[in-house]
Design a protein around this motif. Sequence first.
Motif, short mmCIF file in Angstrom:
data_model
loop_
_atom_site.label_atom_id
_atom_site.label_comp_id
_atom_site.label_asym_id
_atom_site.label_seq_id
_atom_site.Cartn_x
_atom_site.Cartn_y
_atom_site.Cartn_z
N PHE A 72 43.62 -32.49 -3.24
CA PHE A 72 43.73 -33.38 -4.39
C PHE A 72 43.04 -32.76 -5.60
O PHE A 72 41.96 -32.19 -5.48
CB PHE A 72 43.07 -34.73 -4.10
CG PHE A 72 43.77 -35.55 -3.05
CD1 PHE A 72 44.70 -36.50 -3.41
CD2 PHE A 72 43.48 -35.37 -1.71
CE1 PHE A 72 45.34 -37.26 -2.45
CE2 PHE A 72 44.12 -36.13 -0.73
CZ PHE A 72 45.06 -37.08 -1.10
N SER A 73 43.65 -32.89 -6.77
CA SER A 73 42.99 -32.46 -8.00
C SER A 73 41.80 -33.37 -8.27
O SER A 73 41.96 -34.59 -8.44
CB SER A 73 43.97 -32.55 -9.18
OG SER A 73 43.26 -32.52 -10.42
N GLY A 74 40.61 -32.79 -8.31
CA GLY A 74 39.41 -33.57 -8.56
C GLY A 74 39.39 -34.18 -9.95
O GLY A 74 38.97 -35.33 -10.13
N HIS A 75 39.84 -33.41 -10.95
CA HIS A 75 39.89 -33.94 -12.31
C HIS A 75 40.81 -35.16 -12.38
O HIS A 75 40.47 -36.16 -13.02
CB HIS A 75 40.36 -32.87 -13.29
CG HIS A 75 39.31 -31.90 -13.69
ND1 HIS A 75 38.72 -31.03 -12.80
CD2 HIS A 75 38.75 -31.64 -14.90
CE1 HIS A 75 37.84 -30.28 -13.45
NE2 HIS A 75 37.83 -30.63 -14.72
N ALA A 76 41.97 -35.05 -11.73
CA ALA A 76 42.92 -36.17 -11.75
C ALA A 76 42.36 -37.37 -11.01
O ALA A 76 42.40 -38.51 -11.50
CB ALA A 76 44.25 -35.74 -11.12
N ALA A 77 41.82 -37.15 -9.82
CA ALA A 77 41.31 -38.26 -9.00
C ALA A 77 40.12 -38.95 -9.66
O ALA A 77 40.08 -40.18 -9.76
CB ALA A 77 40.92 -37.75 -7.61
N MET A 78 39.15 -38.16 -10.12
CA MET A 78 37.94 -38.77 -10.66
C MET A 78 38.18 -39.43 -12.02
O MET A 78 37.66 -40.51 -12.28
CB MET A 78 36.82 -37.73 -10.74
CG MET A 78 36.39 -37.17 -9.39
SD MET A 78 36.01 -38.43 -8.16
CE MET A 78 34.58 -39.19 -8.90
N SER A 79 38.97 -38.79 -12.89
CA SER A 79 39.21 -39.41 -14.19
C SER A 79 40.00 -40.70 -14.05
O SER A 79 39.74 -41.67 -14.76
CB SER A 79 39.91 -38.43 -15.15
OG SER A 79 41.17 -38.05 -14.66
N SER A 125 51.97 -31.06 -7.51
CA SER A 125 51.76 -31.94 -6.35
C SER A 125 50.29 -32.34 -6.22
O SER A 125 49.97 -33.48 -5.87
CB SER A 125 52.25 -31.27 -5.07
OG SER A 125 51.47 -30.12 -4.76
N GLU A 126 49.38 -31.42 -6.51
CA GLU A 126 47.96 -31.71 -6.42
C GLU A 126 47.52 -32.71 -7.49
O GLU A 126 46.69 -33.59 -7.24
CB GLU A 126 47.15 -30.41 -6.53
CG GLU A 126 47.37 -29.49 -5.35
CD GLU A 126 46.93 -28.06 -5.58
OE1 GLU A 126 46.88 -27.32 -4.59
OE2 GLU A 126 46.67 -27.67 -6.75
N VAL A 127 48.11 -32.57 -8.68
CA VAL A 127 47.81 -33.48 -9.78
C VAL A 127 48.34 -34.87 -9.49
O VAL A 127 47.64 -35.88 -9.67
CB VAL A 127 48.39 -32.91 -11.10
CG1 VAL A 127 48.44 -33.98 -12.18
CG2 VAL A 127 47.55 -31.73 -11.57
N ILE A 128 49.58 -34.96 -9.02
CA ILE A 128 50.17 -36.26 -8.70
C ILE A 128 49.40 -36.95 -7.58
O ILE A 128 49.11 -38.15 -7.65
CB ILE A 128 51.66 -36.11 -8.34
CG1 ILE A 128 52.45 -35.71 -9.58
CG2 ILE A 128 52.22 -37.39 -7.73
CD1 ILE A 128 53.89 -35.31 -9.30
N ALA A 129 49.02 -36.18 -6.56
CA ALA A 129 48.23 -36.75 -5.46
C ALA A 129 46.88 -37.25 -5.95
O ALA A 129 46.42 -38.34 -5.57
CB ALA A 129 48.04 -35.71 -4.36
N GLY A 130 46.22 -36.47 -6.81
CA GLY A 130 44.93 -36.89 -7.36
C GLY A 130 45.05 -38.15 -8.20
O GLY A 130 44.22 -39.06 -8.10
#
Length: 196
Positions: A72-79, A125-130
């Motif tokens: 998972f993209s950490g920036h996407a998930a945390m923001s 895919s990592e950004v969408i998942a995050g």
Amino acid sequence: MQIVWSSLSALGDSRWLLPMALVLLLTLPRSETGLKARWLSAIAVAACVTLASKLAFMGWGIGIKSLYFTGFSGHAAMSSAVYPLVGVLLAGPERRARVVGLMSGVLLAVAIAWSRVPLHAHSLSEVIAGLGLGLGCSAWALRGKAPSRRPSAVTATAAVLAGMFLPLTLPDIQTHQLVIALAKLISGRTELFQHS
């Protein structure tokens, strides 16, 4: 355009997000205990799932090669676990203002998430998942009674200053370096799996 993506990406750095959110959490009134607990849990879940996915790939190569998914993209998930709630809190108790605050937070999180693609930090895919992870966590945290009042100007300023502290005082420390060190420690590998 690179400057725009880099600036947006900086707003998704955990060194900035977590201290800012912590100040807002700690200064919520006692009557908001349920929201505090849900938001803290949401941030913890987003962080732990993201970290676990990164460790699984770096240490053991667990990912989805056909989707270029290595975690998972950490920036996407945390923001997306933080900014929607910040928007709601800053908007205050009026319903229409809360909707605007929520949408502003979601749009900022989406922009931060997207910035990771042109910067070649993550695959789509990592950004969408995050984003899915973080927005799901936000939605869970926001269920229930709406916040009764917005944070004071002093609290909002303190949150911003707390967020700026780590990036300004420790600019060379990156959370990704810590994840790499942890992956090596846990997996016992000297060479980690990387994007192919």
